[in-house]
Design a protein around this motif. Sequence first.
Motif, mmCIF file in Angstrom:
data_model
loop_
_atom_site.group_PDB
_atom_site.id
_atom_site.type_symbol
_atom_site.label_atom_id
_atom_site.label_comp_id
_atom_site.label_asym_id
_atom_site.label_seq_id
_atom_site.Cartn_x
_atom_site.Cartn_y
_atom_site.Cartn_z
ATOM 1 N N GLY A 6 0.802 -1.254 -0.324
ATOM 2 C CA GLY A 6 0.084 -0.116 -0.084
ATOM 3 C C GLY A 6 0.693 1.224 -0.050
ATOM 4 O O GLY A 6 0.530 2.341 -0.656
ATOM 5 N N VAL A 7 2.164 1.130 0.845
ATOM 6 C CA VAL A 7 2.896 2.221 0.801
ATOM 7 C C VAL A 7 3.497 2.579 -0.582
ATOM 8 O O VAL A 7 3.678 3.583 -0.950
ATOM 9 C CB VAL A 7 3.764 2.212 1.991
ATOM 10 N N SER A 8 3.890 1.263 -1.108
ATOM 11 C CA SER A 8 4.547 1.367 -2.457
ATOM 12 C C SER A 8 3.709 2.144 -3.428
ATOM 13 O O SER A 8 4.039 2.810 -4.227
ATOM 14 C CB SER A 8 4.998 0.008 -2.779
ATOM 15 N N LEU A 9 2.452 1.612 -3.551
ATOM 16 C CA LEU A 9 1.499 2.401 -4.469
ATOM 17 C C LEU A 9 1.185 3.827 -4.227
ATOM 18 O O LEU A 9 0.968 4.508 -5.157
ATOM 19 C CB LEU A 9 0.174 1.575 -4.175
ATOM 20 N N MET A 10 1.398 4.196 -2.898
ATOM 21 C CA MET A 10 1.122 5.377 -2.597
ATOM 22 C C MET A 10 2.321 6.335 -3.105
ATOM 23 O O MET A 10 2.041 7.339 -3.670
ATOM 24 C CB MET A 10 0.780 5.780 -1.066
ATOM 25 N N VAL A 11 3.386 5.716 -2.869
ATOM 26 C CA VAL A 11 4.562 6.534 -3.251
ATOM 27 C C VAL A 11 4.607 6.546 -4.971
ATOM 28 O O VAL A 11 4.990 7.434 -5.649
ATOM 29 C CB VAL A 11 5.896 5.958 -2.936
ATOM 30 N N ALA A 12 4.208 5.508 -5.564
ATOM 31 C CA ALA A 12 3.960 5.546 -6.994
ATOM 32 C C ALA A 12 2.863 6.550 -7.763
ATOM 33 O O ALA A 12 3.495 7.057 -8.395
ATOM 34 C CB ALA A 12 3.838 4.217 -7.699
ATOM 35 N N THR A 17 1.942 11.904 -9.667
ATOM 36 C CA THR A 17 1.243 13.057 -9.696
ATOM 37 C C THR A 17 2.396 14.295 -9.754
ATOM 38 O O THR A 17 2.254 15.454 -10.441
ATOM 39 C CB THR A 17 0.459 13.181 -8.424
ATOM 40 N N LEU A 18 3.566 13.971 -9.295
ATOM 41 C CA LEU A 18 4.653 15.119 -9.397
ATOM 42 C C LEU A 18 5.217 15.123 -10.776
ATOM 43 O O LEU A 18 5.806 16.226 -10.845
ATOM 44 C CB LEU A 18 5.584 14.660 -8.126
ATOM 45 N N VAL A 20 3.097 14.946 -13.318
ATOM 46 C CA VAL A 20 1.997 15.450 -14.242
ATOM 47 C C VAL A 20 1.865 17.032 -13.840
ATOM 48 O O VAL A 20 1.514 17.827 -14.736
ATOM 49 C CB VAL A 20 0.532 14.715 -13.663
ATOM 50 N N VAL A 21 2.015 17.212 -12.808
ATOM 51 C CA VAL A 21 1.802 18.651 -12.088
ATOM 52 C C VAL A 21 2.641 19.632 -13.135
ATOM 53 O O VAL A 21 2.181 20.477 -13.795
ATOM 54 C CB VAL A 21 2.236 18.859 -10.734
ATOM 55 N N PRO A 22 4.111 19.539 -13.439
ATOM 56 C CA PRO A 22 4.740 20.362 -14.224
ATOM 57 C C PRO A 22 4.425 20.357 -15.632
ATOM 58 O O PRO A 22 4.361 21.496 -16.266
ATOM 59 C CB PRO A 22 6.216 20.283 -13.818
ATOM 60 N N VAL A 23 4.141 19.184 -15.930
ATOM 61 C CA VAL A 23 3.866 19.037 -17.528
ATOM 62 C C VAL A 23 2.724 19.890 -17.794
ATOM 63 O O VAL A 23 2.392 20.701 -18.630
ATOM 64 C CB VAL A 23 3.661 17.653 -17.955
ATOM 65 N N SER A 24 1.469 19.517 -16.865
ATOM 66 C CA SER A 24 0.422 20.183 -17.244
ATOM 67 C C SER A 24 0.375 21.830 -17.045
ATOM 68 O O SER A 24 -0.343 22.680 -17.908
ATOM 69 C CB SER A 24 -0.726 19.470 -16.393
ATOM 70 N N GLY A 76 -4.495 21.368 -11.446
ATOM 71 C CA GLY A 76 -4.861 21.400 -10.012
ATOM 72 C C GLY A 76 -5.380 20.257 -9.439
ATOM 73 O O GLY A 76 -5.129 19.954 -8.067
ATOM 74 N N GLY A 77 -5.879 19.266 -10.107
ATOM 75 C CA GLY A 77 -6.633 17.987 -9.609
ATOM 76 C C GLY A 77 -5.103 17.171 -9.184
ATOM 77 O O GLY A 77 -5.145 16.410 -8.111
ATOM 78 N N ALA A 78 -4.115 17.204 -10.229
ATOM 79 C CA ALA A 78 -2.983 16.429 -9.642
ATOM 80 C C ALA A 78 -2.391 16.951 -8.387
ATOM 81 O O ALA A 78 -1.774 16.252 -7.516
ATOM 82 C CB ALA A 78 -1.995 16.372 -10.925
ATOM 83 N N SER A 79 -2.577 18.397 -8.164
ATOM 84 C CA SER A 79 -1.919 19.077 -7.040
ATOM 85 C C SER A 79 -2.502 18.445 -5.714
ATOM 86 O O SER A 79 -1.945 18.111 -4.875
ATOM 87 C CB SER A 79 -1.819 20.427 -7.110
ATOM 88 N N LEU A 80 -3.905 18.522 -5.655
ATOM 89 C CA LEU A 80 -4.492 18.138 -4.972
ATOM 90 C C LEU A 80 -4.431 16.613 -4.151
ATOM 91 O O LEU A 80 -4.385 16.087 -3.296
ATOM 92 C CB LEU A 80 -6.027 17.992 -4.959
ATOM 93 N N VAL A 81 -4.212 15.730 -5.404
ATOM 94 C CA VAL A 81 -3.861 14.138 -5.203
ATOM 95 C C VAL A 81 -2.378 14.185 -4.488
ATOM 96 O O VAL A 81 -2.420 13.598 -3.718
ATOM 97 C CB VAL A 81 -3.830 13.383 -6.502
ATOM 98 N N ALA A 82 -1.589 14.931 -5.254
ATOM 99 C CA ALA A 82 -0.375 14.970 -4.420
ATOM 100 C C ALA A 82 -0.375 15.217 -2.924
ATOM 101 O O ALA A 82 0.302 14.659 -2.216
ATOM 102 C CB ALA A 82 0.802 15.841 -5.306
#
Length: 93
Positions: A6-12, A17-18, A20-24, A76-82
């Motif tokens: 679970g932690v590995s999935l959260m890190v992935a 998201t990190l 996606v944020v600068p690209v978007s 914005g969505g990716a930032s909130l997820v991050a």
Amino acid sequence: MMFGTGVSLMVALLVVTLLVVPVSFGVAARADAKVRRLAESRASHPNPVGSVGVADVDERCDRWRQLATRAWAICGGASLVAVAVVGVLICVG
């Protein structure tokens, strides 16, 4: 589900998201700049009434504006997820 998985999935998810944020953000900023340039070129057109070129510029401007809106929403969505993932990872330890 195992704790480590679970932690590995959260890190992935955080890594994705990190990325996606600068690209978007870059896409949104460039699309906004393109909209501004198109609007300025339309404003400087000598005969805007009934011109085919102006209709084309308006259509292009609308498409760039839609792209910018979508890119800002994704950013914005990716930032909130991050932020949420970081919060969960902090709580999990």
